[in-house]
Design a protein around this motif. Sequence first.
Motif, short mmCIF file in Angstrom:
data_model
loop_
_atom_site.label_atom_id
_atom_site.label_comp_id
_atom_site.label_asym_id
_atom_site.label_seq_id
_atom_site.Cartn_x
_atom_site.Cartn_y
_atom_site.Cartn_z
N ASP A 360 57.41 -20.92 40.39
CA ASP A 360 57.01 -20.69 41.78
C ASP A 360 57.75 -19.50 42.39
N GLY A 361 58.95 -19.22 41.87
CA GLY A 361 59.76 -18.14 42.43
C GLY A 361 59.37 -16.75 41.97
N LEU A 362 58.51 -16.66 40.97
CA LEU A 362 58.05 -15.36 40.51
C LEU A 362 57.11 -14.74 41.55
N ARG A 363 57.23 -13.44 41.74
CA ARG A 363 56.44 -12.76 42.78
C ARG A 363 55.28 -11.96 42.19
N LEU A 364 55.53 -11.26 41.09
CA LEU A 364 54.47 -10.49 40.45
C LEU A 364 53.68 -11.34 39.47
N PHE A 365 54.36 -12.19 38.71
CA PHE A 365 53.67 -13.11 37.82
C PHE A 365 52.95 -14.16 38.65
N LYS A 366 51.68 -14.36 38.39
CA LYS A 366 50.91 -15.35 39.12
C LYS A 366 50.66 -16.57 38.23
N LEU A 367 50.54 -17.73 38.86
CA LEU A 367 50.25 -18.96 38.13
C LEU A 367 48.76 -19.00 37.82
N GLY A 368 48.42 -19.01 36.56
CA GLY A 368 47.01 -19.03 36.20
C GLY A 368 46.81 -19.11 34.70
N TYR A 369 45.74 -19.78 34.28
CA TYR A 369 45.39 -19.87 32.88
C TYR A 369 44.70 -18.58 32.43
N SER A 370 44.44 -18.51 31.15
CA SER A 370 43.84 -17.35 30.50
C SER A 370 44.86 -16.23 30.35
N TRP A 371 44.39 -15.10 29.84
CA TRP A 371 45.26 -13.96 29.59
C TRP A 371 44.42 -12.74 29.22
N GLY A 372 45.09 -11.61 29.06
CA GLY A 372 44.40 -10.39 28.66
C GLY A 372 43.97 -9.51 29.80
N GLY A 373 44.22 -9.92 31.05
CA GLY A 373 43.82 -9.12 32.19
C GLY A 373 44.94 -8.22 32.67
N PRO A 374 44.73 -7.49 33.77
CA PRO A 374 45.72 -6.54 34.26
C PRO A 374 46.92 -7.18 34.95
N MET A 375 46.78 -8.43 35.37
CA MET A 375 47.83 -9.11 36.12
C MET A 375 48.61 -10.06 35.22
N SER A 376 49.93 -10.03 35.30
CA SER A 376 50.76 -10.91 34.49
C SER A 376 50.68 -12.35 35.01
N LEU A 377 50.67 -13.30 34.08
CA LEU A 377 50.49 -14.71 34.41
C LEU A 377 51.59 -15.55 33.78
N VAL A 378 51.84 -16.72 34.36
CA VAL A 378 52.83 -17.66 33.83
C VAL A 378 52.31 -19.09 33.99
N VAL A 379 52.59 -19.94 32.99
CA VAL A 379 52.21 -21.35 33.04
C VAL A 379 53.31 -22.17 32.36
N PRO A 380 53.84 -23.21 33.03
CA PRO A 380 54.75 -24.14 32.35
C PRO A 380 53.95 -25.24 31.66
N TYR A 381 54.44 -25.72 30.53
CA TYR A 381 53.70 -26.73 29.77
C TYR A 381 54.57 -27.95 29.47
#
Length: 427
Positions: A360-381
């Motif tokens: 939740d504290g990440l600002r540029l990384f967004k919470l979201g599934y999938s990958w390969g797009g221009p925006m960096s993503l993060v998911v906890p499992y």
Amino acid sequence: MTFSVPDTSVRPEGEAPGLTTRLVHHAYQPPAGFAAPQPPVYKASTVIFPTVAAMRAREWKDKTSYTYGLHGTPTTYQLEERLATLEGGAQCLLVPSGLAAIANVSLALLRTGDEVLIPDNAYGPSKALAEVELRHYGIRHTVYDPMDLADLAARITPATRLVWLEAPGSVTMEFPDLAEQVRICRARGVVAALDNTWGAGLAFAPFDLAPGSEPLGVDISVHALTKYPSGGGDVLMGSITTRDQALHLRIKLAHMRLGLGVGANDVEALLRSLPSTALRYAAHDRAARELARWLQSQPAVVQVLHPALPGSPGHEHWQALCGPHQGVQGAQGGQGLAAGLFSMVIDERFGQDAVDAFCDGLRLFKLGYSWGGPMSLVVPYELASMRERPTPHLKPGTVVRFSIGLEDVEDLRADLAQALLGAFGGA
């Protein structure tokens, strides 16, 4: 009650058809010879035939003509042919998503009483498809350890018709000995199908896995085009690529009976982004490796799972298949190819609340599934709910997966640093 019958008589000679008729049946045809970087987009459900004889003679299965929009248009044919080139196959089919590609293959090749083998680290919805939908049809599934060749060989039975492969595994990124897995399947006469979304036709050649006098490759490569070929995080589409014509036809006929189709505008988006796939893939790769190596030095991180990093599960298999001397597109800076996806394990000292606070504290990384797009993503499992077998190669802790986008690497590093500090302090 009486009904009036519409007047269908021919208009008097010389009288022009009505305005609506003239608009629908307008005679103008644009001149041929228009050429541009992007191919035209053909949208159609109905395809017009000049004569009844032509209607009866047309064949859609071999792409020599057109019969109905669901069976192909010039636009979909072009994307399919380019994707076949990308993956080194001979034929390709488009479907609405990567999961639809998996379902299409499974439903085409499996019947009641058959068995399918799935790696324990497979894409979660693929396992769910087998556990629920295929089970409804009396099709059994067995989970195998993708890092244990003996386990795979032992689990193939006379009822096994299909083995799914994945390189690397979902979330935990184990890279299997893909060539040996295919050899085992070939020796037992079982179809080997690969989820090649991570490799994208770039990291390695799925139909040419090892040198030799006899080609060694998977029978089927499925690909979530949603990821790297799209590159925008805005298109859902999948593909099924093969080399064997008979196998392709079995899948294509099931594809027709299932009514699987894709939108022309989505195909247009893929055709536009496809030429830059290799460039974007390499950029994602470079940034991911830099951040993965940096995270290895962070106190709260006990393990980084990235196939190209020494010590990561199956690194030697990645090195053999995708390393500097192997990459389909050539070694990127002597590094081979390894996509932009990796995971880290947060020390078990920190609970789920702390891990969630980090994400939740990440600002540029967004919470979201999938990958390969221009925006960096993060998911906890929560890995315990995703695996049936023990994972001794993973250190105790919580797994967090990253998809690295196209942002500046230093900005991403700074974002990770502030979120790590905020959630875990000096660890």
